[in-house]
Write an enzyme that holds these catalytic residues in place. Sequence first.
Site, PDB file in Angstrom:
ATOM      1  CB  THR A  21      -0.924  -0.015   1.230  1.00  0.00           C
ATOM      2  OG1 THR A  21      -1.844  -1.074   1.057  1.00  0.00           O
ATOM      3  CG2 THR A  21      -1.687   1.271   1.391  1.00  0.00           C
ATOM      4  CE1 TYR A  33      -6.139  -0.456  -0.268  1.00  0.00           C
ATOM      5  CE2 TYR A  33      -4.002  -0.479  -1.343  1.00  0.00           C
ATOM      6  CZ  TYR A  33      -4.821  -0.869  -0.312  1.00  0.00           C
ATOM      7  OH  TYR A  33      -4.337  -1.669   0.672  1.00  0.00           O
ATOM      8  CB  THR A  99       0.761  -3.352   6.536  1.00  0.00           C
ATOM      9  OG1 THR A  99      -0.526  -3.264   5.927  1.00  0.00           O
ATOM     10  CG2 THR A  99       1.465  -2.018   6.453  1.00  0.00           C
ATOM     11  CG  ASP A 100      -2.440  -7.362   3.911  1.00  0.00           C
ATOM     12  OD1 ASP A 100      -2.800  -6.441   4.662  1.00  0.00           O
ATOM     13  OD2 ASP A 100      -3.034  -7.658   2.851  1.00  0.00           O
ATOM     14  CE  LYS A 172      -2.799  -4.619   8.226  1.00  0.00           C
ATOM     15  NZ  LYS A 172      -2.912  -4.608   6.764  1.00  0.00           N
ATOM     16  CD  GLU A 293      -6.874 -27.021  29.046  1.00  0.00           C
ATOM     17  OE1 GLU A 293      -7.965 -27.624  29.050  1.00  0.00           O
ATOM     18  OE2 GLU A 293      -6.748 -25.831  28.711  1.00  0.00           O
TER      19      GLU A 293
HETATM   20  N1  GLU Z   1      -2.866  -5.866   0.942  1.00  0.00           N
HETATM   21  C1  GLU Z   1      -1.952  -4.787   1.009  1.00  0.00           C
HETATM   22  C2  GLU Z   1      -0.538  -5.293   1.288  1.00  0.00           C
HETATM   23  O1  GLU Z   1      -0.273  -5.930   2.283  1.00  0.00           O
HETATM   24  C3  GLU Z   1      -2.501  -3.835   1.948  1.00  0.00           C
HETATM   25  C4  GLU Z   1      -1.808  -3.635   3.175  1.00  0.00           C
HETATM   26  C5  GLU Z   1      -0.806  -2.548   3.173  1.00  0.00           C
HETATM   27  O2  GLU Z   1       0.179  -2.528   2.468  1.00  0.00           O
HETATM   28  O3  GLU Z   1      -1.042  -1.711   4.007  1.00  0.00           O
HETATM   29  O4  GLU Z   1       0.321  -5.072   0.469  1.00  0.00           O
END
Ligand code: GLU
Length: 336
Positions: A21, A33, A99-100, A172, A293
């Site tokens: 992103t 996007y 970020t994923d 995340k 457990e």
């Molecule tokens: N799906 C995107 C990625 O991980 C969106 C998350 C991001 O970059 O913030 O590239």
Amino acid sequence: MASPAPSSPLPRIRVLATGGTIAGAQTVGSRGYQAAAFSIEALVSAVPQLATLARLEVEQVAAIGSQDMDEAVWLRLAARTQAALAEPDIAAVVITHGTDTMEETGYFLNLVVPSAKPVVLVGAMRPATEMSADGPMNLYNAVAVAAHPETGGRGVLVVANDEIHFAREVAKTNTTQVGTFKATHRGLAGLVHAGRLHLYAPPVRAHTTQSEFAGPLPAALPRVDIVYAHAGMGRELVDAAVRAGAKGLVVAGVGDGNLHANALSACAAAARAGVAVVRSSRTGGGVVERNIEIPDDELGFIAADELNPQKARVLLMLGLTRTAAPAALQALFYRY
Ligand code: GLU
């Protein structure tokens, strides 16, 4: 600590771009996007202030949303990171990333990069064309962290939202908010505000130069699947993973890494057949201990200790390149 004034000459830093992103553009006339729409050259030139921090050179390693990150890209990225850091004049590497799956990539690099030079991953939650895009400041801060003389030797770092995280600790935790990254166990590596750093205690677990996986990279990684536990979980997905050729299984268990008796007996059969079975937790925090457990000793299971399922998968893949013995794999989860 506060940052010293930039010294001259400025450090040479290589930026390896993978997409995400931070390089994303909103699609005209829709809510969506497209990740990875901008090149790394465009991202860097949008932040002219970077020139006050470092001499940057850029390399586009991939151009993907990080949901498409996979083992082949990890190995390529690791090789390019290792090659950059091996150049005497390169002071650090910054990696732009979605970020994923940033936490998985960061933890993988934390285990395979044999260098004490800073490696900093950075992303953004808002596309580059969105109002109040967070990418430019995150990139500026990431380069400031990479350029700082005291950030080496702390393992791979992740910078976003004015925070510096250890790749091992960060997760995340929110689908859309800019404060998505949290360190659920051992806390922050530090803070960075408009390029000024405040570093906290270094990490405790082994990484980079202390890692037995740091050095020559494997040609491929063994298949490890994650199965998500839930009320009423059956055995079918565990059996399917084994049939599909998984050498390891990570259970995102309920609570303290537990799972329904049906799925448990499938995991026990998998372990008897030589598949490495790691119990992690779907809770997002806490330690999974052995033999609480579930009788791990008897069933030949491995407890994930502090690692969330996706990070446990990374460590298990690397561990399985060396051994399939549950005791030896368990030791890795206490060391890394
Ligand atoms: N799906 C995107 C990625 O991980 C969106 C998350 C991001 O970059 O913030 O590239």
